[in-house]
Write a protein that holds these residues in place. Structure first.
Motif, PDB file in Angstrom:
ATOM      1  N   ARG A 160      50.147  40.519   9.374  1.00 10.45           N
ATOM      2  CA  ARG A 160      49.163  39.261   9.328  1.00 10.45           C
ATOM      3  C   ARG A 160      47.911  39.807  10.231  1.00 10.45           C
ATOM      4  N   TYR A 161      46.895  38.939   9.941  1.00  9.97           N
ATOM      5  CA  TYR A 161      45.440  39.197  10.874  1.00  9.97           C
ATOM      6  C   TYR A 161      45.850  38.739  12.219  1.00  9.97           C
ATOM      7  N   HIS A 195      44.862  37.344  15.975  1.00 12.61           N
ATOM      8  CA  HIS A 195      44.513  36.140  16.351  1.00 12.61           C
ATOM      9  C   HIS A 195      43.134  36.482  17.173  1.00 12.61           C
ATOM     10  N   PRO A 196      42.256  35.752  17.231  1.00 17.57           N
ATOM     11  CA  PRO A 196      40.842  36.079  17.724  1.00 17.57           C
ATOM     12  C   PRO A 196      41.096  36.534  19.406  1.00 17.57           C
ATOM     13  N   GLU A 211      42.921  38.780  20.199  1.00 18.65           N
ATOM     14  CA  GLU A 211      44.417  39.137  20.629  1.00 18.65           C
ATOM     15  C   GLU A 211      44.193  40.681  21.239  1.00 18.65           C
ATOM     16  N   GLN A 259      39.900  41.127  16.287  1.00 18.23           N
ATOM     17  CA  GLN A 259      39.289  40.206  15.941  1.00 18.23           C
ATOM     18  C   GLN A 259      40.340  39.505  14.675  1.00 18.23           C
ATOM     19  N   ASN A 260      40.049  38.472  13.980  1.00 20.05           N
ATOM     20  CA  ASN A 260      40.979  37.731  12.958  1.00 20.05           C
ATOM     21  C   ASN A 260      40.497  38.494  11.622  1.00 20.05           C
ATOM     22  N   ASP A 261      39.785  39.423  11.570  1.00 20.53           N
ATOM     23  CA  ASP A 261      39.785  40.151  10.197  1.00 20.53           C
ATOM     24  C   ASP A 261      40.307  41.560  10.427  1.00 20.53           C
TER      25      ASP A 261
END
Length: 796
Positions: free
Chosen positions: A279-280, A282-283, A285, A298-300
């Protein structure tokens, strides 16, 4: 990429020397940077066994040993290595041996004890930088055997500098395929057998980002002995490829990476909670990497996670909490295909560059994951033991790269290469490269294998044929050039012409970056949105410029700080404006702009040292506008540009179309850019001023001209330009020139009035004008101005 030549020759062995092989690879587009021996030049070094080992009576850090080297007589050797012990198989340099650096071994005494040889470390044999202890050889090493022969050290490390498009050669498998094609030889790849599962343990795998990871394979292996020794043959192949041995599990994944060109990773099964998810992040994380550094994701950023946490940055680097340690007993092997777009740039963001990211950024074979998994499992069971479970695979067929079909025309091949190659030979070359090929109607229809991401168009296939056929086999021929006159529009004003005009005004051309400081740009263009770069060179070069001002002002301030008080800079270049209607959502417009700071002329005893002002810069702009011969079509209107000083800036229009601006820089920006003194700036659209009016030939009047001066009292707020434009629109007969020669505001006039004195030049082409003709034209002008502006003709 570095690799052992002998390792490559295990796969395919052409009848070439090392130098010839390197030349062949370079000419095929796989440039070889260098050849380096895998060991130093030495002789007389044999395999020995330490029989006894005890402390030296007169030295705390030395040990006295007896060593069996297979001669039937034990050698007394003094050694200072901390890892020396009885029963150890070692590398022994006997008396008479010559080590790298022409170091000869002789009989000697160390602290009074005789020493008949030397126990060697890897560094002393020129086999690396490890000098912490002597070489520890496997227990099955035959005593008395020549070490160079037994380790097969007559080998070289080949360093290949691959271009980014040839990711398929980032492994022995791909390089061997290339060498086989170039020499028309079969490739003898090691057999990779499917490992039958002996346990049923599996982990569920979920692809939450299938577009980034369309295929992910996992396998549990239990009962692994991480303390097992990595075989010397594997350590040597890794060392000769520039990879340091760490532990058997990591060594196996690195070995598979070098052999097949496919990255793999091993997790500690005990650290995985629940399922495995791709998965991508989480902001914000958090993840602690294997090197101990904690990073904020970051979420990317694509991650491998379990039900509770992120365990690794996908395709780049593993996490510390889920990494394999000496206490690990069960592992989870990963073999995945990650999209290059999902990995590119992420490693650099975290200051990393790993072997895995290097390959995933360029693209790996989307069909190779199962082979890599089976190969790694096979080696893991052989070296570390354990029981393997079944392979679990999660995939999204819609996102796995498909085969590309490319057409190659025989006529195009001949035209580009200039050499006629038989169709059968072309077909053979393409098929040896792994392409499925069909030839008909003088063209080849080629199905490109999945591992060749770089083949997309006809020219790519032509390049493949040329490099395999051999560039040296293509005869040299002088190019044939036919000169052709290109059409040159007289109405086009070239950029060079505009540049020459500005240079003639005393400006110097500068070239600044298209990337600017977003903070400075936001101050100058508060009402515009800029394009920000996702991976900038630096923070202060992270925004694409909306105009030339940021670069010009920065350059002016930089030069003023270096004792250059008078600045005249201009630049031509593109400005980048986000626009949904433009190609790729960004409008790229060529512009020309300038900045002027300091005195108008160099310091002079008579000319003085007056600073440049608005009207001088406006004159510079008008001189540039005159290049198209239609200055009367341009107008200057008071500007509300936030970058300009209020009341001292003008927007420039061409027939009601905005083309640029000029004026004084707002004083609030002086400190920002380090400007001393008043700065004046201007910028024009190149496209808007690069079309000139075509000159039309007319007869020259042989009759005298007549000048009439008239003065009007008008509102003080009225712009003189509006009055001149009105006179031109009147189109009075015989007026060939007019200009404003005086503006008066003061005594004898109301405070809200001004006097404008205008000179009219009248001339006829066919006769001398009479007073009646002149008066009629002047009266026509006076009437028009009285009507439009309520102007009053001034008597005195």
């Amino acid at each position: 990429m570095k690799f052992s030549e002998k390792w490559l020759r295990d796969w395919v062995n052409p009848a070439l020397t090392s130098e010839q092989l390197a030349e062949q690879l370079s000419m095929a587009g796989l440039e070889v940077d260098g050849l380096e021996p895998v060991a130093g030049a030495f002789s007389g070094v044999v395999v020995g066994e330490v029989v006894t080992c005890g402390r030296h009576p007169d030295a705390d850090k030395l040990q006295v040993t007896t060593v069996d080297v297979g001669t039937g007589e034990l050698l007394d050797i003094v050694c200072g290595a901390p890892n020396c012990r009885a029963g150890l198989k070692v590398a022994v340099a006997t008396v008479g041996a010559v080590l790298p650096g022409d170091f000869k071994i002789k009989k000697t005494k160390l602290r009074g004890h005789p020493s008949h040889g030397m126990l060697c470390s890897f560094s002393e044999l020129g086999m690396g930088d490890d000098h912490d202890g002597i070489v520890e050889l496997p227990t099955d090493a035959p005593v008395g055997t020549d070490l160079r022969e037994w380790l097969d050290l007559d080998d070289v490390t080949v360093d290949v500098d691959l271009t980014p498009n040839r990711a398929d050669c980032l492994g022995i498998r791909g390089l061997a395929r290339e060498v086989g094609v170039l020499n028309n030889l079969d490739v003898n790849a090691p057999e990779v057998k499917s490992v039958a599962p002996s346990i049923r343990d599996t982990l569920a795998i979920e692809l939450e980002a299938p577009e980034a990871c369309p295929r992910y394979l996992g396998r549990i292996v239990k009962g692994v002995d991480v303390t097992a020794k990595t075989p010397l043959w594997m350590k040597e192949k890794l060392r000769r490829s520039g990879v340091r041995s760490i532990d058997p599990v990591v060594d196996i994944t690195n070995y598979v990476l070098l052999e097949l060109g496919h990255p793999m990773h091993a997790f500690d099964l005990a650290a995985i909670e629940g399922k495995v998810s791709v998965r991508y992040a989480h902001p914000d994380e958090k993840l602690t990497l294997l090197d101990g550094e904690e990073v904020s994701l970051q979420n990317d950023v694509l991650v491998i996670a379990d039900a509770q946490k992120a365990m690794a940055i996908a395709g780049i680097f593993g996490g510390q909490d889920s990494g394999v340690t000496a206490a690990t007993r069960d592992v989870f092997l990963e073999s995945a295909f990650f999209s290059p777009a999902a990995i590119t740039g992420k490693a650099r963001r975290f200051g990393l560059h790993t072997d895995a990211s290097h390959r995933y950024e360029r693209g790996v074979d989307p069909e190779l994951q199962r082979t890599a998994m089976e190969r790694a499992t096979q080696l893991l069971l052989e070296i570390c033991g354990g029981d393997a479970g079944p392979i679990t695979e999660a995939k999204s067929e819609d996102h796995i790269p498909t085969f590309t079909i490319v057409t190659l025309r025989a006529s195009r091949l001949l035209k580009v290469l200039g050499a006629e190659i038989a169709p059968q030979q072309v077909t053979e070359i393409l098929q040896r490269l792994g392409f499925s090929t069909k030839f008909s109607d003088e063209q080849w229809t080629v199905k490109v294998p999945a591992y060749r991401f770089d083949i997309a168009i006809e020219e790519d296939l032509i390049e493949e044929v040329a490099r395999v056929y051999g560039y040296n086999n293509i005869a040299s021929a002088a190019p044939l050039a036919r000169l052709r006159m290109y059409r040159n529009s007289e109405a086009k004003v070239s950029l060079r012409t505009l540049q020459q005009r500005v240079l003639a005004l005393g400006y110097q051309e500068v070239i600044t970056y298209s990337f600017v400081d977003p903070k400075h740009q936001a101050l100058l263009y508060p009402n515009h949105t800029a394009l920000n770069l996702p991976h900038p060179i630096s923070v202060d070069m992270s925004s694409m410029r909306l105009g030339l001002l940021p670069g010009l002002l920065t350059a002016a301030g930089y030069n003023q700080k270096r004792q250059q008080p008078a600045i005249r800079f201009f630049e031509t270049g593109l400005r980048f404006t986000p626009n949904s209607d433009a190609e790729n959502g960004i409008l790229q417009e060529p512009v020309i702009g300038g900045v002027a700071v300091g005195s108008e002329v160099p310091e002079h005893w008579k000319l003085g040292n007056a600073a440049v002002d608005f009207y001088q810069v406006k004159g510079h702009v008008e001189n540039l506008l005159a290049a198209n011969g239609a200055t009367n079509e341009y107008s200057f209107v008071a500007s509300s540009n936030p970058a300009l000083h209020p009341g001292q800036g003008a927007d420039i229009y061409h027939n009601d179309r905005y083309v640029g601006f000029c004026g004084a820089l707002h004083p609030q920006f002086d400190k920002t850019f380090g400007i001393k003194g008043r700065a004046f700036v201007w910028e024009l659209s190149v496209e808007a001023i690069s079309t000139r009016a075509i000159p039309r030939a007319t007869s020259i009047s042989r009759y005298p001209s007549i000048r009439r001066d008239i003065a009007f009292v008008v509102e003080r707020s009225l712009a003189a330009g509006d009055v001149l434009n009105s006179i031109e629109k009147v189109g009075a007969n015989h007026i060939v020139e007019l200009h404003l020669f005086d503006v008066y505001q003061g005594d004898n006039l109301p405070s809200d009035k001004q006097s404008l004195a205008i000179a009219l030049t009248l001339q006829a082409a066919d006769r001398t004008l009479t007073d009646e003709d002149v008066n009629a034209s002047v009266n026509q002008v006076v009437t028009a101005l009285e009507t439009e502006f309520n102007a009053v003709l001034r008597d005195s």
